[in-house]
Design a protein around this motif. Structure first.
Motif, PDB file in Angstrom:
ATOM      1  N   GLY A 163      40.495  46.930  35.369  1.00 50.11           N
ATOM      2  CA  GLY A 163      40.176  45.188  35.533  1.00 50.11           C
ATOM      3  C   GLY A 163      41.570  44.225  36.438  1.00 50.11           C
ATOM      4  N   LYS A 164      40.946  43.838  37.441  1.00 47.91           N
ATOM      5  CA  LYS A 164      41.974  42.667  38.040  1.00 47.91           C
ATOM      6  C   LYS A 164      42.575  41.965  37.939  1.00 47.91           C
ATOM      7  CE  LYS A 164      39.383  43.888  42.733  1.00 47.91           C
ATOM      8  NZ  LYS A 164      38.799  43.229  43.281  1.00 47.91           N
ATOM      9  N   PRO A 165      44.067  41.559  37.775  1.00 45.51           N
ATOM     10  CA  PRO A 165      45.081  41.464  39.125  1.00 45.51           C
ATOM     11  C   PRO A 165      45.215  42.785  39.234  1.00 45.51           C
ATOM     12  CG  PRO A 165      45.901  39.542  37.812  1.00 45.51           C
ATOM     13  CD  PRO A 165      44.408  40.298  37.215  1.00 45.51           C
ATOM     14  N   PHE A 166      45.387  43.857  39.472  1.00 41.01           N
ATOM     15  CA  PHE A 166      45.945  45.234  39.787  1.00 41.01           C
ATOM     16  C   PHE A 166      47.459  45.109  39.697  1.00 41.01           C
ATOM     17  CE2 PHE A 166      42.271  46.974  42.653  1.00 41.01           C
ATOM     18  CZ  PHE A 166      41.504  46.962  41.211  1.00 41.01           C
ATOM     19  N   LYS A 167      48.321  45.530  39.024  1.00 40.29           N
ATOM     20  CA  LYS A 167      49.755  45.924  38.768  1.00 40.29           C
ATOM     21  C   LYS A 167      50.025  45.926  39.858  1.00 40.29           C
ATOM     22  CE  LYS A 167      49.621  47.301  33.935  1.00 40.29           C
ATOM     23  NZ  LYS A 167      48.461  47.775  33.708  1.00 40.29           N
ATOM     24  N   SER A 168      49.906  46.719  40.885  1.00 41.09           N
ATOM     25  CA  SER A 168      49.999  47.046  42.449  1.00 41.09           C
ATOM     26  C   SER A 168      50.436  45.591  42.976  1.00 41.09           C
ATOM     27  CB  SER A 168      49.655  48.136  43.041  1.00 41.09           C
ATOM     28  OG  SER A 168      48.321  47.895  42.625  1.00 41.09           O
ATOM     29  N   GLN A 279      36.842  35.619  40.441  1.00 33.06           N
ATOM     30  CA  GLN A 279      37.178  36.110  41.598  1.00 33.06           C
ATOM     31  C   GLN A 279      35.723  36.582  42.538  1.00 33.06           C
ATOM     32  OE1 GLN A 279      39.787  39.728  40.636  1.00 33.06           O
ATOM     33  NE2 GLN A 279      41.490  38.638  42.119  1.00 33.06           N
ATOM     34  N   ASN A 280      34.623  36.487  41.431  1.00 31.68           N
ATOM     35  CA  ASN A 280      33.225  37.156  41.222  1.00 31.68           C
ATOM     36  C   ASN A 280      32.098  36.007  42.509  1.00 31.68           C
ATOM     37  OD1 ASN A 280      33.019  39.752  40.822  1.00 31.68           O
ATOM     38  ND2 ASN A 280      32.340  38.890  38.430  1.00 31.68           N
ATOM     39  N   ILE A 281      32.750  34.155  42.413  1.00 30.91           N
ATOM     40  CA  ILE A 281      32.017  33.174  42.824  1.00 30.91           C
ATOM     41  C   ILE A 281      32.005  33.941  44.440  1.00 30.91           C
ATOM     42  CG2 ILE A 281      32.015  30.916  43.507  1.00 30.91           C
ATOM     43  CD1 ILE A 281      33.389  30.649  40.766  1.00 30.91           C
ATOM     44  N   PRO A 282      33.177  34.568  45.444  1.00 30.03           N
ATOM     45  CA  PRO A 282      33.123  34.500  46.524  1.00 30.03           C
ATOM     46  C   PRO A 282      32.572  35.851  46.552  1.00 30.03           C
ATOM     47  CG  PRO A 282      35.520  34.998  46.142  1.00 30.03           C
ATOM     48  CD  PRO A 282      35.279  34.063  44.860  1.00 30.03           C
ATOM     49  N   TYR A 513      42.524  29.505  37.346  1.00 24.69           N
ATOM     50  CA  TYR A 513      42.415  30.693  38.064  1.00 24.69           C
ATOM     51  C   TYR A 513      41.930  32.009  36.832  1.00 24.69           C
ATOM     52  CZ  TYR A 513      44.920  29.432  41.642  1.00 24.69           C
ATOM     53  OH  TYR A 513      45.707  28.597  42.951  1.00 24.69           O
ATOM     54  N   GLN A 514      42.272  31.814  35.790  1.00 25.12           N
ATOM     55  CA  GLN A 514      41.733  32.665  34.820  1.00 25.12           C
ATOM     56  C   GLN A 514      41.386  32.275  33.477  1.00 25.12           C
ATOM     57  OE1 GLN A 514      41.418  35.421  34.467  1.00 25.12           O
ATOM     58  NE2 GLN A 514      43.151  35.963  34.628  1.00 25.12           N
ATOM     59  N   VAL A 515      40.154  32.299  33.364  1.00 23.87           N
ATOM     60  CA  VAL A 515      38.996  31.568  32.533  1.00 23.87           C
ATOM     61  C   VAL A 515      38.829  32.143  31.110  1.00 23.87           C
ATOM     62  CG1 VAL A 515      37.628  30.127  34.143  1.00 23.87           C
ATOM     63  CG2 VAL A 515      37.251  32.300  33.844  1.00 23.87           C
ATOM     64  N   ARG A 516      38.861  31.592  30.390  1.00 23.66           N
ATOM     65  CA  ARG A 516      38.498  32.028  28.778  1.00 23.66           C
ATOM     66  C   ARG A 516      36.885  32.469  28.868  1.00 23.66           C
ATOM     67  NH1 ARG A 516      42.760  34.174  25.974  1.00 23.66           N
ATOM     68  NH2 ARG A 516      44.789  32.822  26.762  1.00 23.66           N
ATOM     69  N   ASN A 544      37.916  40.082  32.157  1.00 30.06           N
ATOM     70  CA  ASN A 544      36.878  40.249  33.198  1.00 30.06           C
ATOM     71  C   ASN A 544      35.468  40.600  32.715  1.00 30.06           C
ATOM     72  OD1 ASN A 544      39.600  42.724  33.663  1.00 30.06           O
ATOM     73  ND2 ASN A 544      39.250  41.698  35.479  1.00 30.06           N
ATOM     74  N   PRO A 545      34.174  40.538  33.685  1.00 32.05           N
ATOM     75  CA  PRO A 545      33.073  40.881  32.821  1.00 32.05           C
ATOM     76  C   PRO A 545      32.821  41.846  32.784  1.00 32.05           C
ATOM     77  CG  PRO A 545      32.546  40.121  35.132  1.00 32.05           C
ATOM     78  CD  PRO A 545      34.368  40.239  35.391  1.00 32.05           C
TER      79      PRO A 545
END
Lengths: 589, 232
Positions: A163-168, A279-282, A513-516, A544-545
């Motif tokens: 899942g995002k955000p990736f740690k990198s 992030q899925n909206i765009p 940014y991060q919805v629950r 993430n969904p």
């Protein structure tokens, strides 16, 4: 009346395991008691009986969506069905579960022929085989692709993390090119022991075999009669993108036709399950790229249902305004392209795009981008309307658009060529349209007044005064007329919106940014310009969904294309496709 | 006419509109850059912006590009307008091969340039330049019509700097076609067959080794395997 009472008991039944329907289904149908889930779990053996029962006795005659979910931890694959009544009202959800090893489920094709492509998609992406399906082949990928990519344990070549955000990327932020990590410098991977030189591409033998014999009448009549297979696309100027039709022709008449798709399959769903909810909206913008605003709405609505938030009044008005502007711009473009297919090369599109540009100006002012608006948010919209935009919409809705639509109407509607070519071509009857799960203008032009804005109102559509456009012949001409009608209705809605839009906030609570998102499933559906656009979202409480599925109207409307095209000339197959109004971003996802 | 003359020649003023003394390079490039015929070839979202660029508001016929040809045989520039998928890339390479020289490729938008938002997708090619050479990259998702126009004007500038001496289509050696990728378990470039074979054999050996190790150690933990067995 008995239908009514049966349904009442369904609703009143306490949340317990048990059969709400009929003694016939004792033990085979149980309530889905997982937290946040609704509907029923049907054993695969009784699925066809149950579907027939809900269709014939409860009146759920319209199967909206079929999709799969991989519950890896439980070792189960689930097929989810959403059925509705074409008379309106809420729907019914039922599921069937099969083991991950050797998953076989019965095909609902005999009950709802509209599942044909959707079941093929589930087979392609999850590997669930549907017994009794007439033509079970891969649909989005190609024959020979390794594995079934939507399964949770299937990893793509550029796989980085679940899942995002990736740690990198965050919080330290050491980004490297994904190409550098792959031995081929590309997004490819191969199974162990695979030898490319011994590989014979499976190609499309299965596709062509579906057409049956092409020759063979020779011996009977002694005459050289031949049927011809013609490929149109994927690079063809009239297929609206990278769509492909394979038509079997006798002379010029279409005997059989098979749509081939997947040339723009860009893995929305797999990427969507790695993305965070926001992030899925765009990404939804890029589904049906003609109408990004309404795509946003469908997804946002599905997640809002899970979160239980409701946007404030002003945001609701803005949403309706944007969605209706989208509908107008989509329909004028669709009419332009249809005329293109009819041979009026490019001129109608120039007229259509003139209006579309004006609408895109409004989107650009409000959202910052012409096409990929990314404007709706959970519980509101991204930002308020800039100054002067409402006046612009008002002048469009009250003055320019009605005038221009009348102009288009005057130019086109009674044009002799259009009438001759479009009337009586590509007929789809009301019964066929419902059975084939056709939606939107295709369904309504066949005489079924089914519009989700009225059938199951969402947002604030119940406050507006508008008519559900409906036409009764089910041919190409009626689909064209219906789009004209719908533009007029949308203009009516817009006029009411600009009159009544209140001041106020545009976002419920603080933008996050991060919805629950609480665990559970939800299905949000809206009446997009192309028809019912549904989003099936499963959350397990993580950022993430767990499952993100798009019920794409363009994709499912194509199920009825062979039916409409058969018996017509090949040139008419082009305009029949044009009258469905597909967008490949959504068809292939 | 004046702009075509690289140096000042003594052309009588009344003939300046009709006569130019110039080099072959210049006149070839002028002809080529002033009638770039794009291929009518839309892949995804960017194609819509390409249509907008062709429509009345932006109108790229001002630059000699209005003749969009559906056939690759008649076109000069391929605008790769959208996400290139693995299923589509054999067709794109074939179309590219069918275009006559001189030919140009414009990668329009983030997807065609490098995969864009869909880069990680299992069916997405991370940039069309993995398979065909690209002349101009246009950033944006999608690029606005202005950006596309700018990209095409950049291509014209690039054409202005070409010379007969170095242009590959005037060289003596025959031009090779790009081998068309094959759809296997994943997309395969015929030029990489050896590499693919080495990779899969090593993978097989590794897996067998891992399985043997697991048997020897007699642990419960199975090595993480890719789900190869599900192949139909």
């Amino acid at each position: 009346m008995s239908e009514q009472t049966t349904e009442q008991t369904v609703v009143k039944e306490p949340n317990g395991v048990g059969n709400d329907f009929d003694p016939r289904f004792d033990g085979a149908v149980t309530r889905d008691v997982r937290k946040g889930y609704t509907g029923y779990i049907v054993s695969p053996e009784r699925l066809i009986d149950f579907a027939t029962f809900t269709r014939d006795e409860l009146g759920y005659d319209f199967l909206s969506s079929v999709t799969g979910v991989d519950y890896l931890a439980d070792g189960k694959l689930e097929v989810v069905y959403h059925a509705y009544k074409t008379t309106g009202g809420p729907g019914i959800v039922y599921k069937t579960q099969v083991p991950r090893e050797n998953p076989v489920a019965p095909s609902l094709y005999p009950v709802y022929p509209g599942v044909e492509f959707q079941e093929r998609e589930v087979y392609d992406l999850y590997g669930i085989r549907f017994e009794g399906h007439p033509d079970l082949r891969r649909i989005l990928l190609w024959e020979g692709f390794y594995g079934h990519p939507m399964r949770k344990d299937w990893k793509e070549a550029y796989f980085e993390e679940e899942g995002k955000p990736f740690k990198s990327r965050w919080p330290e932020g050491h980004v490297s090119r994904a190409e550098d990590k792959n031995p081929f410098g590309k997004n490819i991977d191969f199974p162990a022991g695979f030898d490319p030189e011994k590989w014979t591409p499976e190609g499309e033998t299965a596709l062509y075999a579906g057409f049956g014999k092409l020759t063979g009448r020779e011996e009977e009549s002694g005459m050289e009669t031949d049927e011809l297979v013609v490929n149109l696309g994927p690079q063809h100027p009239s297929t609206h993108g990278v769509f492909r039709m394979v038509a079997k022709l006798s002379g010029e008449t279409v005997v059989d036709l098979k749509p081939v798709m997947g040339y723009l399959h860009r893995n929305h769903e797999k990427i969507g399950e790695r993305n965070t909810f926001l992030q899925n909206i765009p990404f939804t913008d890029r589904l049906d790229y003609f109408s990004s605003m309404s795509n946003n709405w469908g997804y946002v609505m599905a997640v809002e249902k899970l979160m239980g938030v409701k946007p404030p009044e002003r945001a609701e008005y803005i949403r309706v305004m944007m969605a209706e502007l989208t509908r107008i711009s989509n329909h004028v473009a669709a009419i332009g392209f249809l005329l293109n297919d009819l041979g009026a090369y490019f001129t109608p599109i120039l007229y259509a795009f003139e209006e579309r540009e004006l609408i895109l100006d409004i989107f650009e002012a409000a959202a910052g981008s012409r096409m990929m608006c990314n404007y709706y948010r959970f519980g509101g919209v991204a930002r308020d309307l800039p100054e002067g935009i409402l006046e612009k919409v008002a002048s469009l809705a009250n003055d320019r658009l009605p005038r221009k639509i009348d102009e288009l109407d005057a130019f086109l509607t009674n044009n002799e060529i259009i009438r001759n070519r479009a009337e009586g071509v590509g007929i789809l009857t009301a019964e066929q349209a419902i059975a084939y799960s056709a939606v939107g203008p295709v369904l309504r032009a066949s005489g079924v007044p089914y519009d989700i804005r009225r059938a199951e109102p969402y947002g604030i559509y119940d406050r507006f005064d508008f008519d559900v456009a409906v036409r009764y012949h089910g041919d190409v001409y009626d689909r064209y007329l219906l789009r004209m009608d719908e533009i007029r209705q949308s203009i009516r809605i817009l006029q009411q919106v600009v009159r009544h839009i209140p001041e106020g906030s545009i976002q419920e609570g603080k933008p996050q940014y991060q919805v629950r998102v609480p665990a559970g499933e939800s299905y949000g559906r809206i009446e997009g310009p192309k028809g019912e656009l549904g989003f099936y979202v499963v959350s397990n409480g993580k950022p993430n969904p767990y499952r993100y599925h798009v019920r794409a109207p363009s994709f499912i409307n194509l199920t009825a294309l062979p039916l409409m095209a058969k018996g017509n000339k090949i040139a008419d197959a082009i305009i029949i496709l044009g009258s469905i109004d597909i967008v490949l971003g959504e068809t292939d996802r | 006419m004046k702009e075509m003359s690289p140096t000042r020649y003594d052309i009588p003023p009344e003939l300046e509109g009709q006569v130019a003394v110039t080099t072959l390079d210049k006149i070839y490039n002028w002809g080529r850059r002033s009638s770039l015929w794009p291929m009518m070839f839309g892949l995804a979202c960017c194609a819509i912006e390409m249509i907008c660029t062709a429509a009345s508001r932006f109108d790229f016929s001002r630059f000699g590009m209005e003749v969009m040809r559906p056939s690759p045989r008649q076109s000069d520039v391929m605008i790769v307008s959208g996400t290139v998928t693995k299923k589509m890339v054999p067709q794109i390479v074939r179309l590219y091969n069918q275009m006559p020289e001189p030919k140009y490729v414009v990668a329009m938008g983030a997807c065609a340039s490098g995969g864009g938002p869909f880069k990680e997708g299992y069916n997405v090619v991370s940039g069309v330049d993995k398979y065909v050479p690209v002349d101009v990259y246009i950033p944006g998702c999608p690029p606005t019509p202005q950006a596309l126009l700018h990209g095409l004007i950049t291509l014209q500038k690039k054409i202005d700097h070409q010379t007969l001496k170095t242009a590959r289509w005037y060289s003596k050696e025959t031009l090779d076609y790009i081998p068309v990728p094959v759809l296997g378990p994943d997309i395969m470039d015929p030029r990489q067959f050896e590499q693919i074979k080495a990779y899969t054999m090593k993978k097989l050996a590794d897996e067998q080794q891992a399985a043997e190790d697991a048997v020897q150690v007699e642990t419960e933990a199975e090595p993480a395997e890719k789900s190869v067995g599900e192949q139909q």
